[in-house]
Structure formats: structure tokens, C-alpha cells
Design an enzyme around this catalytic site. Sequence first.
Site, PDB file in Angstrom:
ATOM      1  N   HIS A 130      60.913  24.173   0.710  1.00 22.14           N
ATOM      2  CA  HIS A 130      59.669  24.075   1.687  1.00 22.14           C
ATOM      3  C   HIS A 130      59.800  22.915   2.028  1.00 22.14           C
ATOM      4  O   HIS A 130      60.791  22.268   1.881  1.00 22.14           O
ATOM      5  CB  HIS A 130      58.902  23.504   0.419  1.00 22.14           C
ATOM      6  CG  HIS A 130      58.474  24.445  -0.991  1.00 22.14           C
ATOM      7  ND1 HIS A 130      57.569  24.584  -1.625  1.00 22.14           N
ATOM      8  CD2 HIS A 130      58.842  25.886  -1.649  1.00 22.14           C
ATOM      9  CE1 HIS A 130      57.389  26.357  -2.883  1.00 22.14           C
ATOM     10  NE2 HIS A 130      58.610  26.114  -2.329  1.00 22.14           N
TER      11      HIS A 130
ATOM     12  N   GLU B 177      58.054  20.912   3.344  1.00 23.65           N
ATOM     13  CA  GLU B 177      57.694  18.992   3.224  1.00 23.65           C
ATOM     14  C   GLU B 177      59.526  18.896   2.397  1.00 23.65           C
ATOM     15  O   GLU B 177      59.352  17.907   3.112  1.00 23.65           O
ATOM     16  CB  GLU B 177      56.817  19.513   2.005  1.00 23.65           C
ATOM     17  CG  GLU B 177      55.774  19.722   2.091  1.00 23.65           C
ATOM     18  CD  GLU B 177      54.363  21.021   1.771  1.00 23.65           C
ATOM     19  OE1 GLU B 177      54.343  21.652   0.733  1.00 23.65           O
ATOM     20  OE2 GLU B 177      55.908  22.191   1.624  1.00 23.65           O
TER      21      GLU B 177
ATOM     22  N   CYS C 153      56.174  20.126  -4.464  1.00 24.42           N
ATOM     23  CA  CYS C 153      55.962  19.338  -3.590  1.00 24.42           C
ATOM     24  C   CYS C 153      55.753  17.470  -3.012  1.00 24.42           C
ATOM     25  O   CYS C 153      55.853  17.614  -2.145  1.00 24.42           O
ATOM     26  CB  CYS C 153      55.648  20.069  -1.967  1.00 24.42           C
ATOM     27  SG  CYS C 153      56.772  21.513  -1.450  1.00 24.42           S
TER      28      CYS C 153
ATOM     29  N   THR D  11      46.642  62.157  16.401  1.00 27.56           N
ATOM     30  CA  THR D  11      48.022  61.476  16.346  1.00 27.56           C
ATOM     31  C   THR D  11      49.210  62.712  16.635  1.00 27.56           C
ATOM     32  O   THR D  11      50.775  62.160  16.148  1.00 27.56           O
ATOM     33  CB  THR D  11      47.958  60.678  14.957  1.00 27.56           C
ATOM     34  OG1 THR D  11      47.937  61.950  14.393  1.00 27.56           O
ATOM     35  CG2 THR D  11      47.263  60.053  14.756  1.00 27.56           C
TER      36      THR D  11
ATOM     37  N   LEU E  59      61.945  54.293   8.217  1.00 27.22           N
ATOM     38  CA  LEU E  59      61.005  53.614   8.481  1.00 27.22           C
ATOM     39  C   LEU E  59      61.312  52.427   7.902  1.00 27.22           C
ATOM     40  O   LEU E  59      61.593  51.135   6.841  1.00 27.22           O
ATOM     41  CB  LEU E  59      60.093  53.680   6.979  1.00 27.22           C
ATOM     42  CG  LEU E  59      59.233  55.069   7.308  1.00 27.22           C
ATOM     43  CD1 LEU E  59      57.935  55.195   5.935  1.00 27.22           C
ATOM     44  CD2 LEU E  59      58.113  55.073   7.907  1.00 27.22           C
TER      45      LEU E  59
ATOM     46  N   ARG F 181      64.173  48.352  13.257  1.00 29.04           N
ATOM     47  CA  ARG F 181      65.359  48.491  14.304  1.00 29.04           C
ATOM     48  C   ARG F 181      65.202  48.044  15.686  1.00 29.04           C
ATOM     49  O   ARG F 181      66.784  47.840  16.238  1.00 29.04           O
ATOM     50  CB  ARG F 181      66.192  49.574  14.171  1.00 29.04           C
ATOM     51  CG  ARG F 181      66.455  50.318  12.844  1.00 29.04           C
ATOM     52  CD  ARG F 181      66.627  51.624  12.949  1.00 29.04           C
ATOM     53  NE  ARG F 181      65.555  53.129  13.903  1.00 29.04           N
ATOM     54  CZ  ARG F 181      64.665  53.030  12.710  1.00 29.04           C
ATOM     55  NH1 ARG F 181      63.960  52.755  12.417  1.00 29.04           N
ATOM     56  NH2 ARG F 181      63.757  54.146  13.920  1.00 29.04           N
TER      57      ARG F 181
ATOM     58  N   THR G 233      45.944  62.718   6.388  1.00 29.86           N
ATOM     59  CA  THR G 233      45.024  62.850   4.927  1.00 29.86           C
ATOM     60  C   THR G 233      45.733  61.439   3.923  1.00 29.86           C
ATOM     61  O   THR G 233      44.498  60.826   3.107  1.00 29.86           O
ATOM     62  CB  THR G 233      46.774  63.192   3.913  1.00 29.86           C
ATOM     63  OG1 THR G 233      46.488  64.850   4.744  1.00 29.86           O
ATOM     64  CG2 THR G 233      45.567  63.610   2.340  1.00 29.86           C
ATOM     65  N   LEU G 234      47.175  60.662   3.411  1.00 30.07           N
ATOM     66  CA  LEU G 234      46.929  59.320   2.890  1.00 30.07           C
ATOM     67  C   LEU G 234      45.809  58.082   4.119  1.00 30.07           C
ATOM     68  O   LEU G 234      45.225  57.751   3.409  1.00 30.07           O
ATOM     69  CB  LEU G 234      48.624  58.704   3.213  1.00 30.07           C
ATOM     70  CG  LEU G 234      48.388  57.264   2.741  1.00 30.07           C
ATOM     71  CD1 LEU G 234      48.323  57.918   1.035  1.00 30.07           C
ATOM     72  CD2 LEU G 234      50.295  57.278   2.300  1.00 30.07           C
TER      73      LEU G 234
END
Length: 382
Positions: free
Chosen positions: A54, A56, A88, A165, A208, A211, A299-300
Site C-alpha cells: 500500500h 503508506e 498499514c 447517437t 470494447l 486501445r 434501450t439499455l
Amino acid sequence: MTFSTADRDAMARALALAEQGLATTTPNPRVGCVIVRDGAIIGEGWHRYAGEPHAEILALVAAGEAARGATAYVTLEPCAHFGRTPPCSNALIAAGLTRVVVAMEDPNPKVAGRGIEQLRAAGITVECGLLTDEAHELNIGFISRMTRNRPWLRLKAAATLDGKTALENGTSQWITSPAARADGHRWRARACAILTGIGTVKADDPQLTVREHPCERQPLRILLDAQLELSPAARILQGAPILIVTADTLEEARLRPFTESGHRILPLPSSDGRVDLPALMRELAKLELNEIHVEAGNTLNGALLAAGYVDELLLYLAPLLVGNAARGIFDLPALTALDEATRFEIRECARVGGDLRVVARMAFNSVFHNNKGSFTCHLRPP
């Protein structure tokens, strides 16, 4: 509590360090630490990967024996439990620090003030609340998962100035500029997972993946496909395995083309034959996903908004007008009054290439209206 300019500068440096883990620390929070003695930084560190030291610990290693009697600035309360790594708080006590300044308490129930209590019990002065808002923003997904048992959901869309869109025939590539698309990949990179629907996959066949931005860790890809219409040749299946969420338990023969390639099928049926969205959010929390980046069709998008799961909008607006027949960002029922509208608060407007990036967050205590009535979504005020 009053903090000095030097305190603020040190915590600002710790936050800048923490931000370096923006795309790598999942499922852990992004944390930075700076150790100061006699006005000079003697050690600093930031958490990079789950299972690794971590912030710390790294800062203490850098400071060495000089840490004794120094002040540590930490962007999140030091952990006081054994997880993937030791506590920590124990390390800070053993190093002999006399003061620890914390930006905010850890919302993780396993910590939740215990780290601060342990430090104070050891005689260390602990002050909390410096640059808290900035620390909260840095870990908004982790905080959401810990306090609401669901990830922070950010919905991205590229649209025209009239909110469209895609054309009526489905053509959508490319509405926005290369600069806007590259910027969208930067936001993908910070997400734990990218969520889409089968309609988008069938229409655009997207990968998806990240890149166009440096990325050490590709986000998990999640596909909502109620009836498993996905083609085994779809590009989203290339690369690392994805999570396919269906609305029913399907026969093995239909699953085999996907499961044999390592992809996971998760059936989450609802009473209306669709994917159970509340169950999905709980499952995503169980998978320790903090931030979800949605790139889907109307829709989603509409279903997620109507269910109250869209926390933030990431909109890229191109200087185009394409008319009423084109497709909008959300498929939502018609309203009869403006006070029924879902309200967002603009957080940021910036020019990206020739386009405009707008970041908007669900308004505090927004009231949602859907076919099951209305309900209130309580969020932390900006």
C-alpha cells in the site's frame, strides 16, 4: 479543524500520487501517501496493484529511519485489518510517526474508523478532513460499492447537438472526432468493467477494449444478452474472457461455444423476461467492481436510467444536426410535465478536438419516474 498551507500542499501531492493508480488499483481504492519532516518530503508512495504494498508502506520504506517523529499525509484512512496485505496502521505505529493527516475515513466496514482509532490509541495525533472532496472523487466507485453495495455507473454516449447517437438506419460511425474517441478510451481505462447490450454488439460489432490510451489492465467486458443471441464470431469475444449476462438458464449446447472459450455465463432472470438489473448490480459488487463504464444503445441506456442506476453521464457532443428520425441516447416513456424529468447537474464542460465533452451527475435527491411509479435516489451532494 484548521490546516496550514503546507498541510494542503502535502495532501495535494498525495492525491496526485494516488491518481497514478487510476487504472490499476481495482478492486482496491486509489491511495497516495507523503511523509514530511521539518518541512521536506522524505518519503512518498502510491498504491498500484491489489496485493502489492500500500501507499503508506512504500512511503515508509522510502523514508526509512527518518520517518520517526515525522508526519504522514494519506488520502484514505490507513487500513487496520489483514486483507491481501498486512495492516498499514501497524506499520505507521512501528515507524514512530507522531502525526497522521487523513483526507477521509475508509468506508470499508472492515476499516470504518478503526485505523484512526488504532493510531490514536498508540499516541499518534490524527487529523481527518483535509481535501476530503478531492479524495472522495478519486475513489467514488469504491465508495459506492462499500456504501450502496453497487458500483458507480458512468454512461458514455457520443451524440449530435440534437441528442442523436445514430441515424435512423443505424449508422453511427463516426459522429465524433478522433480526439473525442481517444478521450473516451481514457475513461474506459479507469473503469473496472465496460458494459454493453446485445443490440450494440449486433449493430456495431465493437471490441470494447482500451486501445487509444496507455493501459496496463484491460477492463472486464460485460454483455447483457437476455436470449443469448451473440454470434461466436463477434469481436467482443476476442481477447480476454467476457461476462455474458442472460435472462434465463439455457441448455448446455447453446452455452458450449462460449464456455469452452473461457467466457462466463451468468443467468439473472427477472419476472418480465429481461435481465434482472437490481440482481446485476449486486453481482457486480460481489465481483468487486468499483466503476462501470456503459457504452450501449438507447434501450439499455433507458432501462438503466429508469431503474435509477445511472450515476454520471459522459457525453461527447459533435457540432451536427441529424433530425428527429435519428436515434436518441435514451429510450424513455413520454412525460406529461417538466417536473417529471430526470435531473442532472453539469460537472464539467470541455472542448475535445472539435467536439464538446460534458460530464453530468445525477442531481442530489433526484426523483425518478418509471412504469412502476416514482422513487427518490439519494446521492452525496457535489
